[in-house]
Design a protein around this motif. Structure first.
Motif, short mmCIF file in Angstrom:
data_model
loop_
_atom_site.label_atom_id
_atom_site.label_comp_id
_atom_site.label_asym_id
_atom_site.label_seq_id
_atom_site.Cartn_x
_atom_site.Cartn_y
_atom_site.Cartn_z
N GLN A 114 0.81 -1.22 0.00
CA GLN A 114 0.00 0.00 0.00
C GLN A 114 0.84 1.28 0.00
O GLN A 114 0.41 2.33 0.45
CB GLN A 114 -1.02 -0.02 1.14
N LYS A 115 2.02 1.18 -0.57
CA LYS A 115 2.92 2.33 -0.68
C LYS A 115 2.32 3.41 -1.58
O LYS A 115 2.37 4.59 -1.25
CB LYS A 115 4.26 1.84 -1.24
N ILE A 116 1.76 3.00 -2.70
CA ILE A 116 1.18 3.96 -3.64
C ILE A 116 -0.07 4.59 -3.04
O ILE A 116 -0.28 5.80 -3.13
CB ILE A 116 0.86 3.28 -4.98
N LYS A 117 -0.87 3.76 -2.41
CA LYS A 117 -2.10 4.25 -1.77
C LYS A 117 -1.76 5.32 -0.72
O LYS A 117 -2.41 6.36 -0.65
CB LYS A 117 -2.83 3.06 -1.14
N ARG A 118 -0.73 5.07 0.07
CA ARG A 118 -0.31 6.04 1.09
C ARG A 118 0.27 7.30 0.43
O ARG A 118 0.00 8.42 0.88
CB ARG A 118 0.72 5.42 2.03
N ALA A 119 1.06 7.14 -0.61
CA ALA A 119 1.67 8.28 -1.29
C ALA A 119 0.61 9.23 -1.85
O ALA A 119 0.83 10.44 -1.91
CB ALA A 119 2.60 7.81 -2.41
N LEU A 120 -0.52 8.67 -2.24
CA LEU A 120 -1.61 9.48 -2.80
C LEU A 120 -2.65 9.86 -1.74
O LEU A 120 -3.67 10.46 -2.06
CB LEU A 120 -2.28 8.72 -3.94
N ASN A 121 -2.39 9.46 -0.50
CA ASN A 121 -3.28 9.77 0.63
C ASN A 121 -4.71 9.25 0.39
O ASN A 121 -5.69 9.94 0.65
CB ASN A 121 -3.29 11.28 0.91
N ILE A 122 -4.78 8.02 -0.08
CA ILE A 122 -6.08 7.38 -0.31
C ILE A 122 -6.45 6.60 0.93
O ILE A 122 -5.67 5.77 1.40
CB ILE A 122 -6.02 6.48 -1.56
N ILE A 123 -7.63 6.86 1.44
CA ILE A 123 -8.08 6.22 2.67
C ILE A 123 -9.00 5.03 2.34
O ILE A 123 -8.77 3.92 2.80
CB ILE A 123 -8.85 7.21 3.57
N ASP A 124 -10.05 5.29 1.59
CA ASP A 124 -11.07 4.28 1.31
C ASP A 124 -11.03 3.85 -0.15
O ASP A 124 -10.59 4.61 -1.02
CB ASP A 124 -12.47 4.84 1.62
N ILE A 125 -11.52 2.65 -0.39
CA ILE A 125 -11.66 2.14 -1.75
C ILE A 125 -13.11 1.72 -1.95
O ILE A 125 -13.80 1.46 -0.95
CB ILE A 125 -10.69 0.97 -2.04
#
Length: 163
Positions: A114-125
């Motif tokens: 979840q490195k990319i998810k964190r880099a983009l500050n994405i919380i929910d999917i």
């Protein structure tokens, strides 16, 4: 006087909120270890990035809707759809059967840590981004039937240089 200052402050705040975020330098890997540079891809055409997981029912519905409209997205809207799975090491083995079982024709990449998810500050999917020339021009979280229509409209605006 205070009303004018408050109005100016509110206007500046809204302008900052509407400012486009830049896509950080990111590359993603597929199952066969192929890399995709998201920055380079977004310079060439509108890039739709859908973050999802195998356990997320709205994610599956959204990706099925995208797959149903894939030729429209690619051919008429000149865009590229990729899906980035946020499944971790416990559930990553479910991805290939899910992709095959749904006959998805778009590329699927992995973000198991979840490195990319964190880099983009994405919380929910599900979380969908529309990126063009390294700028995130549209974001949407969640999925209800028909949400893809708003995304299609946004891509038309981008292609018409109206964003």
């Amino acid at each position: 006087m205070k009303t004018k200052q408050l109005f100016l402050l509110l206007f500046l705040f809204c302008s900052l909120v509407q400012a486009q975020k830049r896509l950080p330098k990111i590359s993603v890997k597929s199952f066969n270890e192929n890399n995709l540079d998201l920055n380079l891809q977004s310079m060439e055409q509108v890039l739709i990035i859908s973050f999802w997981a195998t356990w997320c029912e709205p994610c599956i519905k959204e990706l099925n809707a995208f797959n149903k409209n894939l030729s429209y997205l690619e051919e008429e809207l000149n865009s590229k759809l990729i899906a980035i799975s946020t499944d971790d090491s416990r559930t990553v083995s479910r991805i290939i059967p899910m992709v095959s079982g749904n006959s998805w024709d778009f590329e699927v990449y992995l973000d198991t840590n979840q490195k990319i998810k964190r880099a983009l500050n994405i919380i929910d999917i599900p979380h969908t981004l529309v990126v063009f020339q390294n700028k995130i021009v549209y974001e949407h979280t969640g999925y209800l039937n028909g949400d893809e229509d708003e995304l299609f409209k946004k891509i038309v605006e981008i292609n018409n240089n109206e964003f």
